[in-house]
Design a protein around this motif. Structure first.
Motif, PDB file in Angstrom:
ATOM      1  N   LYS A  50       0.819  -1.209   0.000  1.00 48.65           N
ATOM      2  CA  LYS A  50       0.000   0.000   0.000  1.00 48.65           C
ATOM      3  C   LYS A  50       0.853   1.260   0.000  1.00 48.65           C
ATOM      4  N   ASN A  51       2.159   1.091   0.079  1.00 51.13           N
ATOM      5  CA  ASN A  51       3.085   2.210   0.070  1.00 51.13           C
ATOM      6  C   ASN A  51       3.439   2.528  -1.378  1.00 51.13           C
ATOM      7  N   PHE A  97       2.433  13.194  -2.219  1.00 51.28           N
ATOM      8  CA  PHE A  97       2.798  13.255  -0.808  1.00 51.28           C
ATOM      9  C   PHE A  97       2.716  14.685  -0.280  1.00 51.28           C
ATOM     10  N   THR A 103      -1.186  15.392   0.001  1.00 53.45           N
ATOM     11  CA  THR A 103      -1.969  14.624   0.967  1.00 53.45           C
ATOM     12  C   THR A 103      -1.264  14.426   2.304  1.00 53.45           C
ATOM     13  N   GLY A 104       0.060  14.493   2.325  1.00 54.20           N
ATOM     14  CA  GLY A 104       0.801  14.291   3.549  1.00 54.20           C
ATOM     15  C   GLY A 104       1.036  12.832   3.905  1.00 54.20           C
ATOM     16  N   THR A 105       0.745  11.931   3.008  1.00 52.33           N
ATOM     17  CA  THR A 105       0.945  10.503   3.261  1.00 52.33           C
ATOM     18  C   THR A 105       1.339   9.805   1.970  1.00 52.33           C
ATOM     19  N   ASP A 106       1.929   8.611   2.113  1.00 53.23           N
ATOM     20  CA  ASP A 106       2.229   7.805   0.931  1.00 53.23           C
ATOM     21  C   ASP A 106       1.461   6.487   0.944  1.00 53.23           C
ATOM     22  N   ASN A 107       0.509   6.363   1.858  1.00 56.45           N
ATOM     23  CA  ASN A 107      -0.342   5.183   1.926  1.00 56.45           C
ATOM     24  C   ASN A 107      -1.507   5.365   0.961  1.00 56.45           C
ATOM     25  N   LYS A 153      -5.045   5.783   2.583  1.00 57.34           N
ATOM     26  CA  LYS A 153      -5.267   7.118   3.143  1.00 57.34           C
ATOM     27  C   LYS A 153      -5.464   8.145   2.037  1.00 57.34           C
ATOM     28  N   MET A 154      -4.791   7.966   0.908  1.00 56.00           N
ATOM     29  CA  MET A 154      -4.968   8.900  -0.210  1.00 56.00           C
ATOM     30  C   MET A 154      -6.369   8.796  -0.796  1.00 56.00           C
ATOM     31  N   TYR A 211      -9.454   4.820   4.550  1.00 53.99           N
ATOM     32  CA  TYR A 211      -8.740   4.342   5.732  1.00 53.99           C
ATOM     33  C   TYR A 211      -9.561   4.634   6.974  1.00 53.99           C
ATOM     34  N   GLU A 265      -9.667   4.308  11.028  1.00 54.60           N
ATOM     35  CA  GLU A 265      -8.855   4.055  12.216  1.00 54.60           C
ATOM     36  C   GLU A 265      -9.725   3.713  13.382  1.00 54.60           C
TER      37      GLU A 265
END
Length: 112
Positions: free
Chosen positions: A23-24, A95, A98-102, A105-106, A110, A112
């Protein structure tokens, strides 16, 4: 020698498949790069690995190496380098936004 190269290409395909199922986004890009290298190795192996053959036909020579796989590999290396560079820039921009590389989450899937 060909059997060893085919096994190495198979291991590279296995590693690339494992990385691309992640997922990365960086692992996915590395997986595609490794997969292209596996295809390059497979094409090189199919093009005959013997060092005695030359790609130039001369009088008195009955065997020669096929230069087509080498040309295909060279073209493929240039194309895969360009695509990998584009994917890395695209991943960096995603990145930054969005601030993420998952990937989950993009997408916003996701929980939690």
């Amino acid at each position: 020698m060909e059997s060893l190269m085919i096994v190495v290409a198979g291991v590279l395909v296995t590693v690339a498949t494992y990385l691309m199922l992640s997922k990365n986004i960086i692992r996915i890009i590395l997986g595609t790069a490794i997969l292209t290298h596996a295809v390059h190795l497979l094409l090189l192996t199919m093009g005959d690995l013997s060092a005695d053959n030359v790609p130039i036909i001369r009088e008195g020579r009955t065997t020669y190496a096929d230069a087509l796989p080498q040309a295909l590999i060279l073209t493929s290396i240039v194309i895969s380098f360009g695509i990998t560079a584009f994917f890395l820039v695209l991943a960096y921009q995603a990145f930054k936004k969005t601030g993420t590389d998952n990937l989950d989450k993009m997408r916003g899937n996701y929980y939690e």
